[in-house]
Design a protein around this motif. Sequence first.
Motif, PDB file in Angstrom:
ATOM      1  N   ALA A   1      15.030  -4.148 -42.686  1.00  9.43           N
ATOM      2  CA  ALA A   1      14.813  -4.250 -44.341  1.00  9.43           C
ATOM      3  C   ALA A   1      15.142  -5.428 -44.890  1.00  9.43           C
ATOM      4  O   ALA A   1      14.762  -6.098 -45.785  1.00  9.43           O
ATOM      5  CB  ALA A   1      16.234  -3.295 -44.971  1.00  9.43           C
ATOM      6  N   LEU A   2      16.074  -6.376 -43.992  1.00  4.42           N
ATOM      7  CA  LEU A   2      16.290  -7.747 -44.606  1.00  4.42           C
ATOM      8  C   LEU A   2      15.220  -8.859 -44.028  1.00  4.42           C
ATOM      9  O   LEU A   2      15.219  -9.854 -44.357  1.00  4.42           O
ATOM     10  CB  LEU A   2      17.605  -8.078 -44.241  1.00  4.42           C
ATOM     11  N   ILE A   3      14.482  -8.414 -43.159  1.00  9.35           N
ATOM     12  CA  ILE A   3      13.641  -9.598 -42.581  1.00  9.35           C
ATOM     13  C   ILE A   3      11.987  -8.905 -42.696  1.00  9.35           C
ATOM     14  O   ILE A   3      11.516  -9.885 -43.443  1.00  9.35           O
ATOM     15  CB  ILE A   3      13.929  -9.977 -41.035  1.00  9.35           C
ATOM     16  N   THR A   4      11.853  -8.042 -42.159  1.00  8.88           N
ATOM     17  CA  THR A   4      10.422  -7.566 -42.057  1.00  8.88           C
ATOM     18  C   THR A   4       9.854  -7.196 -43.592  1.00  8.88           C
ATOM     19  O   THR A   4       8.776  -7.915 -43.908  1.00  8.88           O
ATOM     20  CB  THR A   4      10.222  -6.230 -41.355  1.00  8.88           C
ATOM     21  N   PHE A   5      10.624  -6.605 -44.330  1.00  3.16           N
ATOM     22  CA  PHE A   5      10.040  -6.040 -45.857  1.00  3.16           C
ATOM     23  C   PHE A   5       9.979  -7.725 -46.592  1.00  3.16           C
ATOM     24  O   PHE A   5       8.947  -8.109 -47.155  1.00  3.16           O
ATOM     25  CB  PHE A   5      10.971  -5.261 -46.547  1.00  3.16           C
ATOM     26  N   PRO A   6      11.168  -8.499 -46.558  1.00  3.08           N
ATOM     27  CA  PRO A   6      11.224  -9.806 -47.269  1.00  3.08           C
ATOM     28  C   PRO A   6       9.737 -10.545 -47.021  1.00  3.08           C
ATOM     29  O   PRO A   6       9.259 -11.387 -47.636  1.00  3.08           O
ATOM     30  CB  PRO A   6      12.490 -10.277 -47.086  1.00  3.08           C
ATOM     31  N   VAL A   7       9.598 -10.677 -45.359  1.00  4.06           N
ATOM     32  CA  VAL A   7       8.519 -11.425 -44.908  1.00  4.06           C
ATOM     33  C   VAL A   7       7.346 -11.144 -45.433  1.00  4.06           C
ATOM     34  O   VAL A   7       6.364 -11.716 -45.908  1.00  4.06           O
ATOM     35  CB  VAL A   7       8.513 -11.449 -43.290  1.00  4.06           C
ATOM     36  N   LEU A   8       7.197  -9.668 -45.547  1.00  2.52           N
ATOM     37  CA  LEU A   8       5.835  -9.358 -46.008  1.00  2.52           C
ATOM     38  C   LEU A   8       5.634  -9.407 -47.707  1.00  2.52           C
ATOM     39  O   LEU A   8       4.599 -10.148 -48.027  1.00  2.52           O
ATOM     40  CB  LEU A   8       5.939  -7.835 -46.161  1.00  2.52           C
ATOM     41  N   LEU A   9       6.804  -9.356 -48.189  1.00  2.00           N
ATOM     42  CA  LEU A   9       6.714  -9.589 -49.687  1.00  2.00           C
ATOM     43  C   LEU A   9       6.430 -11.224 -50.096  1.00  2.00           C
ATOM     44  O   LEU A   9       5.722 -11.499 -50.902  1.00  2.00           O
ATOM     45  CB  LEU A   9       7.986  -9.491 -50.461  1.00  2.00           C
ATOM     46  N   LYS A  10       7.003 -12.095 -49.221  1.00  2.62           N
ATOM     47  CA  LYS A  10       6.630 -13.658 -49.393  1.00  2.62           C
ATOM     48  C   LYS A  10       5.386 -13.776 -48.994  1.00  2.62           C
ATOM     49  O   LYS A  10       4.700 -14.769 -49.612  1.00  2.62           O
ATOM     50  CB  LYS A  10       7.709 -14.197 -48.213  1.00  2.62           C
ATOM     51  N   ILE A  11       4.782 -13.220 -47.839  1.00  2.00           N
ATOM     52  CA  ILE A  11       3.338 -13.651 -47.643  1.00  2.00           C
ATOM     53  C   ILE A  11       2.469 -13.023 -48.507  1.00  2.00           C
ATOM     54  O   ILE A  11       1.629 -13.850 -49.152  1.00  2.00           O
ATOM     55  CB  ILE A  11       2.822 -13.126 -46.269  1.00  2.00           C
ATOM     56  N   PHE A  12       2.681 -12.002 -49.011  1.00  5.04           N
ATOM     57  CA  PHE A  12       1.588 -11.467 -50.039  1.00  5.04           C
ATOM     58  C   PHE A  12       1.808 -11.262 -51.456  1.00  5.04           C
ATOM     59  O   PHE A  12       1.054 -10.863 -52.321  1.00  5.04           O
ATOM     60  CB  PHE A  12       1.331 -10.005 -49.483  1.00  5.04           C
ATOM     61  N   THR A  13       2.958 -11.576 -51.884  1.00  2.00           N
ATOM     62  CA  THR A  13       3.210 -11.545 -53.200  1.00  2.00           C
ATOM     63  C   THR A  13       4.141 -12.563 -53.600  1.00  2.00           C
ATOM     64  O   THR A  13       4.554 -13.410 -52.971  1.00  2.00           O
ATOM     65  CB  THR A  13       4.213 -10.201 -53.470  1.00  2.00           C
ATOM     66  N   ARG A  14       4.250 -12.826 -55.212  1.00  2.00           N
ATOM     67  CA  ARG A  14       4.855 -13.983 -55.792  1.00  2.00           C
ATOM     68  C   ARG A  14       6.309 -13.608 -56.271  1.00  2.00           C
ATOM     69  O   ARG A  14       6.967 -14.041 -56.725  1.00  2.00           O
ATOM     70  CB  ARG A  14       4.149 -14.421 -56.914  1.00  2.00           C
TER      71      ARG A  14
END
Length: 437
Positions: free
Chosen positions: A253-266
Amino acid sequence: MSRIALHWRILLGMVLGVIYGLLSATFGWSRFTSDWVVPFGDIFLNLLKVIAVPLIVGSIVTGVASLSDIRKLSRIGGKTVAIYMGTTAVAITVGLVMVNVFQPGNSVPHELQQELQATYQSDADFGVDEAEAVQSHGPLQTFVDMIPTNIVGAAGNNRNMLQVVVFSLLLGVALVMLPFEKAKPLIDVFASLTAVIIQIVQLIMVMAPIGVFGLIAKTINQVAKDDIGAAVELLGALGFYCLVVVGGLLLHALITFPVLLKIFTRVSIVKFFKAIAPAQLLAFSTSSSGATLPVTMDVCQKRVGVSKEVSSFVLPLGATINMDGTALYQAVAAVFIAQTLGMGLDIGAQLQILLTAVFASIGAAAVPGAGLIILVIILEAIGVPTAGIALILGVDRILDMCRTAVNVTGDATVATVVDSIEGGLRPPDEAALEGTA
Ligand code: ASP
């Protein structure tokens, strides 16, 4: 409505629920609790459940119909399913790494294993029976089960959510294919239905803090009864296993999801988590991503800024097929049971877990305890005795709460990512984020 933000009010209900639950178990108030406190939790949960089916039908039909052409639908659909399966595979890998590194199964004393098996054997048999019915069919049975034979029958049971999703998708696609003037009346009806349901969600959420209080008190009441000592002892014995599951869930929850959000969204990660907090807390309290769906949709649209077009299609689908938390937990649980029973699992067996758990989590219903029942399929696949489930049954409810919160976080993350890729993500409604939502 009060000016304190919704997630704080829910959190308060939760904390008070824990305190009350512990007092109730310590002083032996379980009868009073089940007569006078638990019903408030049940009423709240029933209210959420009763709107789940109309919400899924309404939002998927309008979501698909608003895509206006089939190519866009297959593009968004393809991306959604690919990201869902990708994140689930990552979740399982995290679980496998954690359980192999920490080996929680090797720290369970032999006498305790036997004690646990004896205590929970009859309950485990029940789960095994249910799951055997599921897994005695061929590999394509999952797909056969997705297709309802009667839509009223399918809609009559919240466990058949996937069938309702499939039928709604079919309805939406057919509406897109019809000439617009023919389709419009029905599209309007579904759009109106969805709007009404979302309004009902606002009403239901007024009682969320009380409902959550009742649900948490109920869980503690069920786990501890009037003997808090026994519950603490069980937690102590299986504490390391629980820690490994929770640690894996937190990592995801604290690494995979934030990484996805960081890469694909603002979107800002902190704001994202703040925005979806009510849905996470509710998932934790209800252990059901299906019951949480109305709130997940509400927060994603109003507080994260995900477009209706994407959220109304991606989220109901995610609630039924995307369960990262469940898959991660299943990987840890399967290897833990094997370790406890002294069975080594080679890399082939672990790969088998990866594959089976991706599909098993798709098949798991968005209701409490579903992940545990589906775990039987994974155990069968790797040749570990299913009776081993008895080992982990006692603490399953607590882990169910945690994994459901991660399931819902995953759905919200993917909806945000897909919307951002499609260029639909708009700045959230700041007022909604600050206020009561
Ligand atoms: N309770 C979970 C959910 O509804 C499923 C599970 O048991 O893991 O998402």
